[in-house]
Design a protein around this motif. Structure first.
Motif, PDB file in Angstrom:
ATOM      1  N   ARG A 181      29.356  32.088  33.407  1.00 44.35           N
ATOM      2  CA  ARG A 181      29.247  33.044  32.302  1.00 44.35           C
ATOM      3  C   ARG A 181      29.506  34.478  32.749  1.00 44.35           C
ATOM      4  O   ARG A 181      30.059  35.286  31.996  1.00 44.35           O
ATOM      5  N   ASP A 182      29.102  34.825  33.975  1.00 43.24           N
ATOM      6  CA  ASP A 182      29.248  36.207  34.421  1.00 43.24           C
ATOM      7  C   ASP A 182      30.693  36.563  34.752  1.00 43.24           C
ATOM      8  O   ASP A 182      31.070  37.734  34.750  1.00 43.24           O
ATOM      9  N   LYS A 183      31.519  35.545  35.071  1.00 40.09           N
ATOM     10  CA  LYS A 183      32.937  35.775  35.366  1.00 40.09           C
ATOM     11  C   LYS A 183      33.797  34.816  34.538  1.00 40.09           C
ATOM     12  O   LYS A 183      34.718  34.183  35.051  1.00 40.09           O
ATOM     13  N   LEU A 184      33.500  34.763  33.264  1.00 42.15           N
ATOM     14  CA  LEU A 184      34.138  33.777  32.411  1.00 42.15           C
ATOM     15  C   LEU A 184      35.631  34.039  32.247  1.00 42.15           C
ATOM     16  O   LEU A 184      36.436  33.098  32.215  1.00 42.15           O
ATOM     17  N   MET A 188      38.629  31.341  32.904  1.00 40.20           N
ATOM     18  CA  MET A 188      39.564  30.980  31.842  1.00 40.20           C
ATOM     19  C   MET A 188      41.005  31.315  32.236  1.00 40.20           C
ATOM     20  O   MET A 188      41.944  30.584  31.896  1.00 40.20           O
ATOM     21  N   LEU A 189      41.189  32.406  32.964  1.00 40.72           N
ATOM     22  CA  LEU A 189      42.526  32.730  33.469  1.00 40.72           C
ATOM     23  C   LEU A 189      43.020  31.642  34.421  1.00 40.72           C
ATOM     24  O   LEU A 189      44.186  31.238  34.368  1.00 40.72           O
ATOM     25  N   PHE A 190      42.129  31.173  35.290  1.00 44.50           N
ATOM     26  CA  PHE A 190      42.489  30.106  36.214  1.00 44.50           C
ATOM     27  C   PHE A 190      42.937  28.861  35.447  1.00 44.50           C
ATOM     28  O   PHE A 190      43.945  28.236  35.790  1.00 44.50           O
ATOM     29  N   LEU A 191      42.202  28.499  34.403  1.00 44.43           N
ATOM     30  CA  LEU A 191      42.550  27.314  33.626  1.00 44.43           C
ATOM     31  C   LEU A 191      43.875  27.489  32.886  1.00 44.43           C
ATOM     32  O   LEU A 191      44.658  26.542  32.765  1.00 44.43           O
TER      33      LEU A 191
END
Length: 276
Positions: A181-184, A188-191
């Protein structure tokens, strides 16, 4: 390095889940295919209503095209179909750019919203007709708009559908999101950058696991650029392509994963500092 191995291991399990998803829900798979729809009457009516509105709008846009172009309209399913479509529409796109782009964007967003396969051919077509820069802008805009539309559609009726199709994967995805959550945005960019998870699942599952729309939108807009660039650039040389599989060889996938790991670096660095 341990954090990176954990991340790759986690996402690897998601890939395995995706590879077996079709078998799980086929007649010969381990899980019996459910006979009843996961959607109740209201949800089914809402889905059909949205589909009808989109279809009506798309039909009205097609009516603006010259009658002589109607017979040329066909969603490409192979590279050969795409070459033929490109030849058929090259003159029309040059003579009527505004009408063509309107029809192209509407079709792309429609397909993305309702999870209709074939958007990769639309991306190749953009590169073939408009070049790398304009094609890249066009595809990223449409892919982001379509993914956003799918996000809100899933927010409306997607929970029972995703829970029915991918129950284990959804629980795992929820757990991964909760841990990050703190680096969501980084996750999401990775995915989005890597082919770790299909975009279809990300679009449908994101609102269900409470990913904020601004994070979803930003990750989609930025994260789709590398893979889109590869696809649009390949559209310039359709004659050299034999299959869509030629787009993503080992070297290309390695580059995408490297870019994805770079996007995760701030999160990995923060975790390392915490453990120190």
């Amino acid at each position: 390095m341990a954090a990176q191995r954990n991340l790759i291991g986690d996402t690897g399990r998601l890939l395995n889940d995706e590879e077996t998803a079709e078998d799980d829900y086929s007649p010969s798979g381990k899980k019996p295919k459910l006979e009843r729809s996961p959607l109740n009457s209201w949800e089914l009516a809402a889905a059909l209503g949205v589909f009808f509105v989109f279809s009506a709008g798309l039909f009205c846009i097609y009516l603006t095209m010259p009658a002589s172009e109607y017979g040329k309209i066909k969603l490409p399913r192979t590279i050969s179909d795409l070459r033929m479509l490109k030849d058929n529409f090259a003159a029309y796109a040059e003579d009527h750019p505004a009408q063509f782009i309107l029809g192209y964007c509407s079709t792309y967003i429609f397909m993305q919203t309702f999870m209709i396969p074939g958007t990769i051919f639309m991306s190749l077509l953009a590169g073939a007709l408009f070049g790398v820069f304009q094609g890249l802008l066009l595809v990223v805009f449409n892919a982001t708009a379509g993914a956003s539309s799918c996000f809100f559609l899933s927010k409306l009726i997607g929970r029972p559908l995703v829970s029915w199709l991918w129950p284990e994967k959804l629980r795992f995805f929820q757990a991964e999101i909760s841990k990050r959550r703190d680096k969501l945005l980084n996750y999401m960019l990775f995915l989005r950058i890597t082919p770790t998870l299909p975009n279809l699942f990300i679009n449908l599952a994101s609102p269900i696991v409470d990913i904020p729309f601004q994070v979803f939108f930003s990750a989609t807009l930025i994260g789709l650029i590398p893979a889109t660039y590869i696809t649009v650039r390949a559209g310039l040389a359709l004659g050299d392509l034999n299959s869509v599989k030629d787009l993503y060889d080992f070297k290309t996938l390695s580059v995408l994963f490297l870019i994805g790991l770079v996007s995760m670096f701030p999160a990995l660095l923060k975790r390392k500092r915490i453990y120190e």
